[in-house]
Design a protein around this motif. Structure first.
Motif, short mmCIF file in Angstrom:
data_model
loop_
_atom_site.label_atom_id
_atom_site.label_comp_id
_atom_site.label_asym_id
_atom_site.label_seq_id
_atom_site.Cartn_x
_atom_site.Cartn_y
_atom_site.Cartn_z
N PRO A 264 0.80 -1.23 0.00
CA PRO A 264 0.00 0.00 0.00
C PRO A 264 0.83 1.28 0.00
O PRO A 264 0.30 2.36 -0.31
CB PRO A 264 -0.83 -0.12 1.29
CG PRO A 264 -0.06 -1.06 2.16
CD PRO A 264 0.60 -2.02 1.23
N ASP A 265 2.11 1.18 0.35
CA ASP A 265 3.00 2.34 0.39
C ASP A 265 3.76 2.43 -0.94
O ASP A 265 4.54 1.54 -1.29
CB ASP A 265 3.98 2.18 1.55
CG ASP A 265 4.83 3.42 1.79
OD1 ASP A 265 5.21 4.09 0.81
OD2 ASP A 265 5.14 3.71 2.96
N ALA A 266 3.54 3.52 -1.67
CA ALA A 266 4.17 3.67 -2.98
C ALA A 266 5.69 3.66 -2.88
O ALA A 266 6.37 3.12 -3.75
CB ALA A 266 3.70 4.97 -3.64
N ALA A 267 6.24 4.25 -1.81
CA ALA A 267 7.70 4.28 -1.64
C ALA A 267 8.26 2.87 -1.45
O ALA A 267 9.36 2.56 -1.94
CB ALA A 267 8.07 5.16 -0.45
N VAL A 268 7.52 2.02 -0.77
CA VAL A 268 7.96 0.62 -0.59
C VAL A 268 7.94 -0.09 -1.93
O VAL A 268 8.86 -0.86 -2.25
CB VAL A 268 7.06 -0.11 0.43
CG1 VAL A 268 7.43 -1.59 0.51
CG2 VAL A 268 7.19 0.53 1.81
N ARG A 269 6.90 0.14 -2.72
CA ARG A 269 6.83 -0.50 -4.04
C ARG A 269 8.03 -0.12 -4.90
O ARG A 269 8.62 -0.96 -5.59
CB ARG A 269 5.52 -0.12 -4.75
CG ARG A 269 4.27 -0.65 -4.06
CD ARG A 269 3.05 -0.62 -4.98
NE ARG A 269 2.71 0.73 -5.44
CZ ARG A 269 1.91 1.58 -4.78
NH1 ARG A 269 1.37 1.21 -3.61
NH2 ARG A 269 1.63 2.76 -5.26
#
Length: 288
Positions: A264-269
């Motif tokens: 759900p976290d774009a930075a993690v993706r």
């Protein structure tokens, strides 16, 4: 303005060293160490003098007076530590003295929290954080000077601010992180997420030597509720890959795929996708 306030900072501190029972000098010394706006530490303030001040105690009798004495010591110690940190490498010889202050126990909590004992403890925590921050500024390897038993106390959940400063200190340099990797591994289970994130960053600097111990707990962190922790765990696992067992790192990489597509976290993706791209080259992972 008092006479003490008009004197050079070094003169005020020298006066305190000679007469540590004069409470007014404790307050004047703290004011003397307040940094001038944008200016350097006064040249007359030597590291040797600041270490002598760091070791001072004010003898007191009676419960209230002892609390005041501890408050004075903590308040001034914080100023001394911040000054030493501003001095940088010029104060590198003070590392052992700063480390020694970390052995002293904090005051006890009490109820209600507004009472004097709690105020003293709060000031002691601020001073300890200042000491740890100073160590971080005095050289990349200062963390190696902190004994393992002291590190364990610093990383305990008793104070989130102290634990975070300690984790940041250990994560500063690969040799510090490697020396204290057992403490950093334990800190991966800390209840305060920023401490966990700092510990994961520290372990990434200890890679790949720490891979055998670190890959499993770092893989567990890929499911942590905080995105910053998941990002730090991904980076650490990529760094661990050359020293990891193939079967263990494979499980982590399978999770990278899920994170890259569904986190759900774009930075993690983004971090997970970069990690997968970095893993597409020739593998140096051990078989089995």
């Amino acid at each position: 303005m008092s006479t003490a306030d008009r004197r050079r900072p070094a003169d005020v501190l020298e006066a305190l060293v000679r007469e540590p029972q004069r409470r007014a000098l404790w307050h004047a010394s703290a004011r003397a160490l307040l940094p001038p706006r944008g200016g350097p530490v006064p040249a007359e303030l030597s590291a040797e003098l600041l270490v002598r001040v760091l070791a001072l105690r004010r003898v007191a009798e009676g419960y209230d007076e002892k609390l005041h004495a501890r408050l004075d010591v903590a308040h001034l110690r914080g100023h001394v530590a911040r000054t030493l940190g501003r001095m940088g490498r010029r104060a590198a010889t003070t590392v052992p003295a700063l480390v020694e202050t970390l052995r002293e126990p904090l005051g006890e909590r009490c109820s209600p929290m507004c009472c004097s004992a709690s105020s003293v403890r709060h000031e002691q925590i601020l001073a300890r954080v200042s000491v740890l921050d100073a160590l971080r500024r005095l050289g990349p390897e200062a963390g190696r000077s902190v004994p393992a038993d002291v590190v364990a106390e610093l990383l305990a959940p008793a104070s989130r601010r102290i634990a975070l400063s300690a984790a940041e200190l250990l994560a500063r340099h690969p040799e510090s992180a490697l020396q204290h990797r057992a403490a950093l591994l334990e800190a991966l289970e800390h209840p305060y997420a920023p401490v966990v994130e700092a510990a994961a960053r520290g372990l990434s600097r200890a890679a790949p030597s720490a891979a055998r111990e670190a890959v499993r707990p770092l893989t567990t962190l890929l499911r942590h509720e905080q995105g910053g922790v998941r990002r730090a765990a991904i980076r650490a696992l990529v760094a661990m890959r050359p020293g990891a067992r193939g079967s263990e790192i494979a499980r982590a990489e399978e999770r990278f795929v899920w994170l890259a597509e569904r986190d759900p976290d774009a930075a993690v993706r983004v971090v997970a996708r970069r990690a997968l791209r970095s893993l597409e080259g020739p593998s140096t992972v051990e078989a089995g």
